[in-house]
Design a protein around this motif. Sequence first.
Motif, PDB file in Angstrom:
ATOM      1  N   ASP A  35       5.942   2.094  16.054  1.00  3.98           N
ATOM      2  CA  ASP A  35       5.982   1.119  17.142  1.00  3.98           C
ATOM      3  C   ASP A  35       6.886  -0.066  16.803  1.00  3.98           C
ATOM      4  OD1 ASP A  35       4.378   2.604  18.787  1.00  3.98           O
ATOM      5  OD2 ASP A  35       2.536   1.480  18.386  1.00  3.98           O
ATOM      6  N   ASP A  36       6.985  -0.399  15.526  1.00  4.56           N
ATOM      7  CA  ASP A  36       7.926  -1.449  15.120  1.00  4.56           C
ATOM      8  C   ASP A  36       9.362  -1.036  15.435  1.00  4.56           C
ATOM      9  OD1 ASP A  36       6.072  -3.256  14.244  1.00  4.56           O
ATOM     10  OD2 ASP A  36       6.237  -2.737  12.126  1.00  4.56           O
ATOM     11  N   VAL A  37       9.674   0.239  15.245  1.00  5.37           N
ATOM     12  CA  VAL A  37      11.001   0.745  15.591  1.00  5.37           C
ATOM     13  C   VAL A  37      11.204   0.667  17.104  1.00  5.37           C
ATOM     14  CG1 VAL A  37      12.542   2.746  15.551  1.00  5.37           C
ATOM     15  CG2 VAL A  37      11.088   2.244  13.568  1.00  5.37           C
ATOM     16  N   LYS A  38      10.170   1.017  17.856  1.00  3.27           N
ATOM     17  CA  LYS A  38      10.245   0.925  19.315  1.00  3.27           C
ATOM     18  C   LYS A  38      10.527  -0.516  19.756  1.00  3.27           C
ATOM     19  CE  LYS A  38       7.527   1.843  23.488  1.00  3.27           C
ATOM     20  NZ  LYS A  38       6.184   2.249  24.006  1.00  3.27           N
ATOM     21  N   ASP A  39       9.869  -1.472  19.106  1.00  3.84           N
ATOM     22  CA  ASP A  39      10.098  -2.887  19.419  1.00  3.84           C
ATOM     23  C   ASP A  39      11.540  -3.294  19.125  1.00  3.84           C
ATOM     24  OD1 ASP A  39       7.477  -3.140  20.182  1.00  3.84           O
ATOM     25  OD2 ASP A  39       6.796  -4.034  18.300  1.00  3.84           O
ATOM     26  N   ILE A  40      12.079  -2.812  18.024  1.00  5.54           N
ATOM     27  CA  ILE A  40      13.470  -3.107  17.665  1.00  5.54           C
ATOM     28  C   ILE A  40      14.412  -2.584  18.753  1.00  5.54           C
ATOM     29  CG2 ILE A  40      15.330  -2.436  16.072  1.00  5.54           C
ATOM     30  CD1 ILE A  40      13.245  -2.632  13.809  1.00  5.54           C
ATOM     31  N   ILE A  41      14.144  -1.364  19.222  1.00  8.59           N
ATOM     32  CA  ILE A  41      14.979  -0.768  20.279  1.00  8.59           C
ATOM     33  C   ILE A  41      14.930  -1.624  21.545  1.00  8.59           C
ATOM     34  CG2 ILE A  41      15.224   1.215  21.811  1.00  8.59           C
ATOM     35  CD1 ILE A  41      14.155   2.959  19.481  1.00  8.59           C
ATOM     36  N   GLU A  42      13.742  -2.040  21.929  1.00  6.47           N
ATOM     37  CA  GLU A  42      13.596  -2.840  23.146  1.00  6.47           C
ATOM     38  C   GLU A  42      14.310  -4.181  23.032  1.00  6.47           C
ATOM     39  OE1 GLU A  42       9.378  -2.965  23.609  1.00  6.47           O
ATOM     40  OE2 GLU A  42       9.260  -0.968  24.538  1.00  6.47           O
ATOM     41  N   LYS A  43      14.226  -4.812  21.873  1.00 10.69           N
ATOM     42  CA  LYS A  43      14.908  -6.090  21.667  1.00 10.69           C
ATOM     43  C   LYS A  43      16.428  -5.910  21.670  1.00 10.69           C
ATOM     44  CE  LYS A  43      11.112  -8.231  19.105  1.00 10.69           C
ATOM     45  NZ  LYS A  43      10.607  -8.672  17.777  1.00 10.69           N
ATOM     46  N   ALA A  44      16.893  -4.797  21.088  1.00 12.47           N
ATOM     47  CA  ALA A  44      18.333  -4.514  21.087  1.00 12.47           C
ATOM     48  C   ALA A  44      18.828  -4.313  22.521  1.00 12.47           C
ATOM     49  CB  ALA A  44      18.626  -3.286  20.238  1.00 12.47           C
ATOM     50  N   PRO A 103       3.892   8.022   6.071  1.00 11.89           N
ATOM     51  CA  PRO A 103       2.725   8.732   6.607  1.00 11.89           C
ATOM     52  C   PRO A 103       3.153   9.862   7.537  1.00 11.89           C
ATOM     53  CG  PRO A 103       2.947   6.563   7.618  1.00 11.89           C
ATOM     54  CD  PRO A 103       3.928   6.613   6.498  1.00 11.89           C
ATOM     55  N   VAL A 104       2.387  10.938   7.499  1.00  4.59           N
ATOM     56  CA  VAL A 104       2.697  12.095   8.343  1.00  4.59           C
ATOM     57  C   VAL A 104       2.689  11.686   9.816  1.00  4.59           C
ATOM     58  CG1 VAL A 104       1.893  14.358   9.107  1.00  4.59           C
ATOM     59  CG2 VAL A 104       1.792  13.759   6.695  1.00  4.59           C
ATOM     60  N   GLY A 105       3.718  12.115  10.532  1.00  3.02           N
ATOM     61  CA  GLY A 105       3.848  11.789  11.947  1.00  3.02           C
ATOM     62  C   GLY A 105       4.798  10.640  12.208  1.00  3.02           C
ATOM     63  N   TYR A 106       5.100   9.875  11.166  1.00  3.14           N
ATOM     64  CA  TYR A 106       5.968   8.701  11.355  1.00  3.14           C
ATOM     65  C   TYR A 106       7.359   9.096  11.837  1.00  3.14           C
ATOM     66  CZ  TYR A 106       9.074   4.833  10.096  1.00  3.14           C
ATOM     67  OH  TYR A 106      10.046   3.858  10.125  1.00  3.14           O
ATOM     68  N   LEU A 107       7.987  10.044  11.166  1.00  5.66           N
ATOM     69  CA  LEU A 107       9.359  10.401  11.531  1.00  5.66           C
ATOM     70  C   LEU A 107       9.423  11.020  12.928  1.00  5.66           C
ATOM     71  CD1 LEU A 107      10.853  11.764   8.177  1.00  5.66           C
ATOM     72  CD2 LEU A 107      10.819   9.429   9.070  1.00  5.66           C
ATOM     73  N   GLN A 108       8.408  11.833  13.275  1.00  3.98           N
ATOM     74  CA  GLN A 108       8.390  12.404  14.634  1.00  3.98           C
ATOM     75  C   GLN A 108       8.340  11.307  15.695  1.00  3.98           C
ATOM     76  OE1 GLN A 108       6.523  13.536  12.085  1.00  3.98           O
ATOM     77  NE2 GLN A 108       5.757  15.596  12.461  1.00  3.98           N
ATOM     78  N   LYS A 109       7.453  10.349  15.484  1.00  2.00           N
ATOM     79  CA  LYS A 109       7.275   9.286  16.472  1.00  2.00           C
ATOM     80  C   LYS A 109       8.530   8.423  16.582  1.00  2.00           C
ATOM     81  CE  LYS A 109       2.291   9.125  15.580  1.00  2.00           C
ATOM     82  NZ  LYS A 109       1.824   9.627  16.877  1.00  2.00           N
ATOM     83  N   VAL A 110       9.154   8.137  15.436  1.00  2.00           N
ATOM     84  CA  VAL A 110      10.408   7.377  15.454  1.00  2.00           C
ATOM     85  C   VAL A 110      11.473   8.153  16.209  1.00  2.00           C
ATOM     86  CG1 VAL A 110      12.317   6.551  14.033  1.00  2.00           C
ATOM     87  CG2 VAL A 110       9.959   6.035  13.368  1.00  2.00           C
ATOM     88  N   ALA A 111      11.581   9.444  15.919  1.00  2.00           N
ATOM     89  CA  ALA A 111      12.591  10.277  16.584  1.00  2.00           C
ATOM     90  C   ALA A 111      12.401  10.259  18.105  1.00  2.00           C
ATOM     91  CB  ALA A 111      12.533  11.699  16.053  1.00  2.00           C
ATOM     92  N   GLN A 112      11.154  10.298  18.557  1.00  3.52           N
ATOM     93  CA  GLN A 112      10.885  10.246  19.998  1.00  3.52           C
ATOM     94  C   GLN A 112      11.406   8.951  20.615  1.00  3.52           C
ATOM     95  OE1 GLN A 112       6.661  10.800  20.371  1.00  3.52           O
ATOM     96  NE2 GLN A 112       6.716  12.914  19.625  1.00  3.52           N
ATOM     97  N   HIS A 113      11.129   7.832  19.954  1.00  6.22           N
ATOM     98  CA  HIS A 113      11.590   6.539  20.474  1.00  6.22           C
ATOM     99  C   HIS A 113      13.109   6.457  20.476  1.00  6.22           C
ATOM    100  CE1 HIS A 113       7.509   5.282  20.547  1.00  6.22           C
ATOM    101  NE2 HIS A 113       7.374   5.010  19.265  1.00  6.22           N
ATOM    102  N   VAL A 114      13.727   6.921  19.390  1.00 10.56           N
ATOM    103  CA  VAL A 114      15.182   6.819  19.254  1.00 10.56           C
ATOM    104  C   VAL A 114      15.894   7.724  20.253  1.00 10.56           C
ATOM    105  CG1 VAL A 114      17.117   7.275  17.682  1.00 10.56           C
ATOM    106  CG2 VAL A 114      15.076   6.079  16.840  1.00 10.56           C
ATOM    107  N   ARG A 115      15.407   8.937  20.409  1.00 10.37           N
ATOM    108  CA  ARG A 115      16.042   9.873  21.347  1.00 10.37           C
ATOM    109  C   ARG A 115      15.866   9.413  22.794  1.00 10.37           C
ATOM    110  NH1 ARG A 115      13.811  14.928  17.779  1.00 10.37           N
ATOM    111  NH2 ARG A 115      15.599  15.090  16.364  1.00 10.37           N
ATOM    112  N   LYS A 116      14.727   8.832  23.071  1.00 12.82           N
ATOM    113  CA  LYS A 116      14.510   8.297  24.419  1.00 12.82           C
ATOM    114  C   LYS A 116      15.513   7.191  24.723  1.00 12.82           C
ATOM    115  CE  LYS A 116      10.886   6.418  27.410  1.00 12.82           C
ATOM    116  NZ  LYS A 116       9.454   5.965  27.484  1.00 12.82           N
TER     117      LYS A 116
END
Length: 490
Positions: free
Chosen positions: A193-202, A227-240
């Motif tokens: 979610d921190d990565v998602k926040d970075i994307i939104e601010k950018a 932690p397991v699942g972290y990279l998947q969740k980041v990838a979802q935010h980034v690809r979106k």
Amino acid sequence: MASEAFSKQKTIDLRKKHIGPSCKVFFSHDPLKIVRAKGQYMYNEKGEQYLDCINNVAHVGHSHLEVVSAGAKQMELLNTNSRFLHDNLVQYAERLQATLPEKLSVCYFVNSGSEANDLALRLAWQYTGHKDIITLDNAYHGHVSSLINISPYKFHQLAQPEHSQHVHVAPSPDIYRGKYREDHPDPATAYADDVKDIIEKAHAKGHKIAAFIAESLQSCGGQVIPPVGYLQKVAQHVRKAGGIFIADEVQVGFGRVGTHFWAFQLQGEDFIPDIVTMGKPIGNGHPMSCVVTTREVAESFMSSGMEYFNTFGGNPVSCAIGLAVLDVIEKEDLQGNALRVGGYLIELLKKLKERHPLIGDIRGRGLFVGVELVKDLIKRTPATAEAQDVIYRLKDQRILLSADGPHRNVLKFKPPMCFSTEDADLVVEKIDQILTDLENALGLCMSANKDTNNAYSKRKEVLEENGHGFLLNDTSDNQRTTKTNKRRRT
């Protein structure tokens, strides 16, 4: 004709005279002069043997005969560039691709991890048409200008760092020392979610994300296991957001984690990066590296109109060596050895932790292991000086280990993959003795930290209850090696 053998002091003097002063050596107070190496051992000019726990470049063992012979044999026949057809190039690409998910099917061969990551950025910029890159705090991706910009491990060292407006730094997903720790119910989602926040601010500033890049397991950042699942969740935010995911496997690929051939596969079969970069172990010390991506990304790069050519990338000698490395990994079951010996090493270190208040955390997968030293188990105060003391005392006992991480307090194990249980016994025995001496000098004892030990046990229970047993590096439920070939992909 063999080169002249200088005295150690003359070698030091000539190095100071002719080699750039920013090119550092290990153990600068008394650097080692290494003249040969074999397997997991290195030898100085006096013929004294050192156990190598540092060298993840000599992946299948120093001076492996099969690898050396493959390079020498091909060098006697031909070495030229990839504009000429040669079977070694396509054979190696086919063998390498067979270890990866089918979607990752196109290879670009280069000569170093830095070249690979630099090319990965170019691919991302061209494919997305965007500019911004998200990287992790404490990350290191290479020494060229484009990569220093996305390597906080490096640019934080600058006296006057100039932070690019197109680079965004996300928190390292470190559950021991990071923002969200082992007691958090879902650290994977929180860090993502921190990565998602970075994307939104950018986006709010008119910026667009080209890629998120991360080492599948952070090495220089302190042997961090996400932690397991972290990279998947980041990838979802980034690809979106229209970006792609780059997995940097330069330090941790080729079976080092034991259960899988690639460290990104630890996140689960449902996670596939858009680009994977590899280097260091790929040639067992020979300078070669590779970028593997999807057909779509490769076609986009072609559409730029600019030819990509690399003089030495994919030359017949490099590919012969790369093929030999893959052969040795399979013939000698080095991925399986990493699982068995790495699991054994981690268990030894966990037992050591029970006796030593200087040990704050043990983490790792396979033969990629970190021991974080702290002065206070509750405050987790980094024991930086003590970590340096440990590696220098080990060196005096002819064992080579390094310390890294943002506080330089994490002992790093990343030895050649032929490392044995006997080697693990030796190094842990020596660390036990050294920590005992240090703790006696500091007046530390485990009895004073009883409450912290109880807290650690509770921490373990919390992680297991929340499905994060992986984070404890428990290999008991997965004592098998995942085969990575065309018949059975992961």
